[in-house]
Design a protein around this motif. Structure first.
Motif, mmCIF file in Angstrom:
data_model
loop_
_atom_site.group_PDB
_atom_site.id
_atom_site.type_symbol
_atom_site.label_atom_id
_atom_site.label_comp_id
_atom_site.label_asym_id
_atom_site.label_seq_id
_atom_site.Cartn_x
_atom_site.Cartn_y
_atom_site.Cartn_z
ATOM 1 N N SER A 53 0.848 -1.187 0.000
ATOM 2 C CA SER A 53 0.000 0.000 0.000
ATOM 3 C C SER A 53 0.888 1.242 0.000
ATOM 4 O O SER A 53 1.365 1.669 1.052
ATOM 5 C CB SER A 53 -0.903 -0.011 1.231
ATOM 6 N N ARG A 58 -7.841 2.708 -1.147
ATOM 7 C CA ARG A 58 -8.453 1.380 -1.126
ATOM 8 C C ARG A 58 -7.784 0.502 -2.177
ATOM 9 O O ARG A 58 -7.615 0.906 -3.324
ATOM 10 C CB ARG A 58 -9.953 1.464 -1.396
ATOM 11 N N VAL A 60 -7.533 -3.666 -3.641
ATOM 12 C CA VAL A 60 -8.248 -4.940 -3.656
ATOM 13 C C VAL A 60 -7.352 -6.011 -4.253
ATOM 14 O O VAL A 60 -6.713 -5.807 -5.284
ATOM 15 C CB VAL A 60 -9.565 -4.843 -4.461
ATOM 16 N N LYS A 105 -8.048 -2.498 8.862
ATOM 17 C CA LYS A 105 -7.461 -2.127 7.562
ATOM 18 C C LYS A 105 -7.742 -3.169 6.487
ATOM 19 O O LYS A 105 -7.643 -2.892 5.302
ATOM 20 C CB LYS A 105 -5.940 -1.939 7.727
ATOM 21 N N SER A 126 -9.935 -6.720 0.644
ATOM 22 C CA SER A 126 -9.994 -5.270 0.440
ATOM 23 C C SER A 126 -9.234 -4.562 1.556
ATOM 24 O O SER A 126 -9.442 -4.839 2.739
ATOM 25 C CB SER A 126 -11.448 -4.783 0.433
ATOM 26 N N THR A 128 -8.368 -0.895 3.218
ATOM 27 C CA THR A 128 -8.732 0.508 3.324
ATOM 28 C C THR A 128 -7.802 1.169 4.317
ATOM 29 O O THR A 128 -7.806 0.835 5.508
ATOM 30 C CB THR A 128 -10.191 0.683 3.770
ATOM 31 N N ASP A 130 -6.749 4.796 5.855
ATOM 32 C CA ASP A 130 -7.048 6.220 5.970
ATOM 33 C C ASP A 130 -5.780 7.060 5.988
ATOM 34 O O ASP A 130 -5.794 8.235 5.651
ATOM 35 C CB ASP A 130 -7.861 6.491 7.234
#
Length: 276
Positions: A53, A58, A60, A105, A126, A128, A130
């Motif tokens: 990341s 987001r 996937v 997460k 998935s 996510t 922030d």
């Protein structure tokens, strides 16, 4: 005496990325760790997912689940935490109960699947975030076959539940790789061997391999033994035990361990060794 031997290393091999991570066979209330998926009906691919990341947002990824049988299969999908003992055994914990859990997460869906004969479905992973990730986290996703009860099954029969574990790593890019050989000792249980204490001192999981050389006192190499590839989580210590060759002539030697962990250097350690 501990030494580092500098060298330039190529990118980690595809084989390292395709490591066949353990599948779990649940037997009654217990579980047995296997090297290959135990189920004859489900094929899960891959068994390891690494998600990088680079920024908040987001992301996937997915895992394919295939029913290779002639009968429909119902599955449940759940998450858990895990780590490794010093000897490499996997240990499993409730989801979200350890400091390295990915927690909120990571989301896994769906919670169950029905697969018709010779069909495939996808489990979505998935992420996510922030804010930008600063450290690596890891979870395990269990894909479990739900037994199909029939009237022909006797009450006294033994029931097997097959469960495959997919290890998921979530990490930011460019984490530091570092390692050390912190100790080496001679052990005699059950056979004479050299125990190497390898410490992952970096921030990312490692796959390491190398060789153990038996050198004469003039520093010439008499024999060498392969150290097969082994994984180590960030901050963890692995105890790798290598048997001494049975045909080593009696005398005094230096046992030198050279380990490639994927960084820009090898790490090394040595110990004086007397063959009897």
């Amino acid at each position: 005496m501990w030494r580092s031997a500098s060298r330039w290393l190529s990118t980690a091999s595809a084989e390292r990325r395709r490591q066949a991570w353990h599948a779990v066979l649940g037997l009654c209330a217990g579980s047995i760790l296997l090297a290959e998926p135990a189920s004859a009906q489900l094929l899960v691919d891959p068994l390891q997912v690494v998600i990088v990341s680079p920024h908040p947002g987001r992301f996937v990824s997915s895992v394919s689940v295939s029913n290779t049988s002639d009968q429909p299969v119902q599955t449940s999908i759940s998450r858990g935490d895990w780590d490794r003992a010093e000897n490499g055994d996997n240990r499993f914990f409730p989801s979200g109960s350890t400091p390295h859990s990915c927690g909120a997460k990571l989301a896994v869906s769906p919670a169950s699947l029905r697969l018709e004969p010779h069909s495939s479905r996808v489990v979505r992973l998935s992420v996510t975030a922030d804010s930008a990730l600063t450290s690596e986290c890891w979870d395990i996703v269990f894909i479990e076959e739900i037994p199909q009860h029939t009237t022909s099954v006797k009450k006294s029969s033994l029931e097997f539940t097959f469960r495959t574990g997919v290890k998921v790593y979530l990490l930011p890019p460019d984490l530091r790789q570092s390692a050390a050989v912190e100790n080496m000792v001679v052990v005699d249980s059950p056979k004479r061997a050299i125990a190497i204490q390898f410490h992952n001192t970096g921030a990312i999981h490692l796959f390491a391999k190398g060789r153990l050389e038996f050198r004469r006192l003039d520093n010439s190499v008499l024999k060498q033994v392969e150290i097969k590839e082994f994984p180590t989580l960030p901050g963890a210590t692995r105890r790798v035990v290598i048997e001494v060759p049975g045909d080593l002539a009696p005398g005094d030697y230096i046992a030198l361990a050279m380990i490639d962990f994927g960084g820009a250097e090898l790490v090394a350690g040595q110990i004086d060794f007397e063959a009897k």
